[in-house]
Design a protein around this motif. Structure first.
Motif, PDB file in Angstrom:
ATOM      1  N   SER A  15     -22.126  30.214  70.825  1.00 50.47           N
ATOM      2  CA  SER A  15     -21.703  31.223  70.010  1.00 50.47           C
ATOM      3  C   SER A  15     -20.358  30.914  69.228  1.00 50.47           C
ATOM      4  O   SER A  15     -19.758  31.637  68.672  1.00 50.47           O
ATOM      5  N   GLU A  16     -20.141  29.659  69.149  1.00 52.53           N
ATOM      6  CA  GLU A  16     -19.099  29.187  68.100  1.00 52.53           C
ATOM      7  C   GLU A  16     -19.698  28.740  66.829  1.00 52.53           C
ATOM      8  O   GLU A  16     -20.571  28.574  66.708  1.00 52.53           O
ATOM      9  N   ILE A  17     -18.656  28.982  65.861  1.00 49.80           N
ATOM     10  CA  ILE A  17     -19.091  28.704  64.748  1.00 49.80           C
ATOM     11  C   ILE A  17     -18.513  27.109  64.088  1.00 49.80           C
ATOM     12  O   ILE A  17     -17.295  26.881  64.518  1.00 49.80           O
ATOM     13  N   LEU A  22     -16.968  24.726  56.220  1.00 49.78           N
ATOM     14  CA  LEU A  22     -15.855  25.840  55.909  1.00 49.78           C
ATOM     15  C   LEU A  22     -14.646  25.315  55.318  1.00 49.78           C
ATOM     16  O   LEU A  22     -14.293  25.493  54.158  1.00 49.78           O
ATOM     17  N   VAL A  23     -14.062  24.425  56.140  1.00 48.57           N
ATOM     18  CA  VAL A  23     -13.169  23.766  55.661  1.00 48.57           C
ATOM     19  C   VAL A  23     -13.480  22.798  54.387  1.00 48.57           C
ATOM     20  O   VAL A  23     -12.549  22.824  53.467  1.00 48.57           O
ATOM     21  N   MET A  26     -13.328  24.835  51.330  1.00 46.62           N
ATOM     22  CA  MET A  26     -12.059  25.223  50.919  1.00 46.62           C
ATOM     23  C   MET A  26     -11.140  24.215  50.444  1.00 46.62           C
ATOM     24  O   MET A  26     -10.413  24.342  49.366  1.00 46.62           O
ATOM     25  N   LEU A  27     -11.315  23.150  50.831  1.00 43.04           N
ATOM     26  CA  LEU A  27     -10.487  21.871  50.243  1.00 43.04           C
ATOM     27  C   LEU A  27     -11.326  21.526  48.908  1.00 43.04           C
ATOM     28  O   LEU A  27     -10.408  21.438  48.002  1.00 43.04           O
ATOM     29  N   VAL A  28     -12.188  21.706  48.626  1.00 44.32           N
ATOM     30  CA  VAL A  28     -12.694  21.584  47.426  1.00 44.32           C
ATOM     31  C   VAL A  28     -12.354  22.423  46.346  1.00 44.32           C
ATOM     32  O   VAL A  28     -12.162  22.422  45.087  1.00 44.32           O
TER      33      VAL A  28
END
Length: 159
Positions: A15-17, A22-23, A26-28
């Motif tokens: 159940s962990e994402i 995602l990081v 976000m950096l791009v």
């Protein structure tokens, strides 16, 4: 990337994402915004004049126009006389010719052309004011100024 494949039925689902993609996204996006913002926010250095209310020196040869509007109809007054746009142009041309002749002609040394002072009501549409200015410039008047009331509380010496 981590992945949980197969296994026995006693294991619970993961159940962990996974935050790595995602990081990365976000950096791009951060890099894109860092590059794009300076391009969008270009400014031009301009020295704006300091605003100060100077009393207007009214000369007899200057033209005083008042512009009002009622029900969307523009009204222009030359002094206290209401004029239409063609009449305004005709009066302006004859006024300028008369003033140039009075000063000794176009080639006269120290020729000072009269100015136009426009008083416009606050609620007047811009097209009314622009029409009056356009006609005066078509007639040959080079200096057109606006007459306004100073803000309340200002100490202005009236002459």
């Amino acid at each position: 990337m981590a992945m949980n494949v197969g296994g026995d039925s006693t294991e619970k689902p993961l159940s962990e994402i996974n935050a790595t993609p995602l990081v990365d996204v976000m950096l791009v996006l951060l890099i894109i915004f860092l590059i794009a913002v300076p391009v969008v926010l270009q400014t031009v250095e301009v020295q704006l004049p300091k605003v100060r209310f100077d009393p207007t020196t009214t000369k007899p040869e200057n033209v005083s126009l008042s512009v009002t509007s009622t029900d969307g109809q523009c009204s222009v007054f030359w002094g206290m006389t209401k004029v239409t746009q063609p009449e305004l142009l005709d009066r302006a041309v004859s006024k300028l010719k008369l003033e140039i002749a009075r000063q000794g002609g176009v080639d006269a040394p120290g020729l000072e052309l009269p100015e136009v002072h426009v008083r416009a009501d606050v609620s007047v549409p811009w097209k009314c004011v622009a029409g009056a200015i356009y006609n005066m410039q078509m007639a040959g008047f080079a200096k057109v100024g606006f007459i306004s009331e100073p803000p309340p509380g200002e100490n202005v010496q009236r002459i």
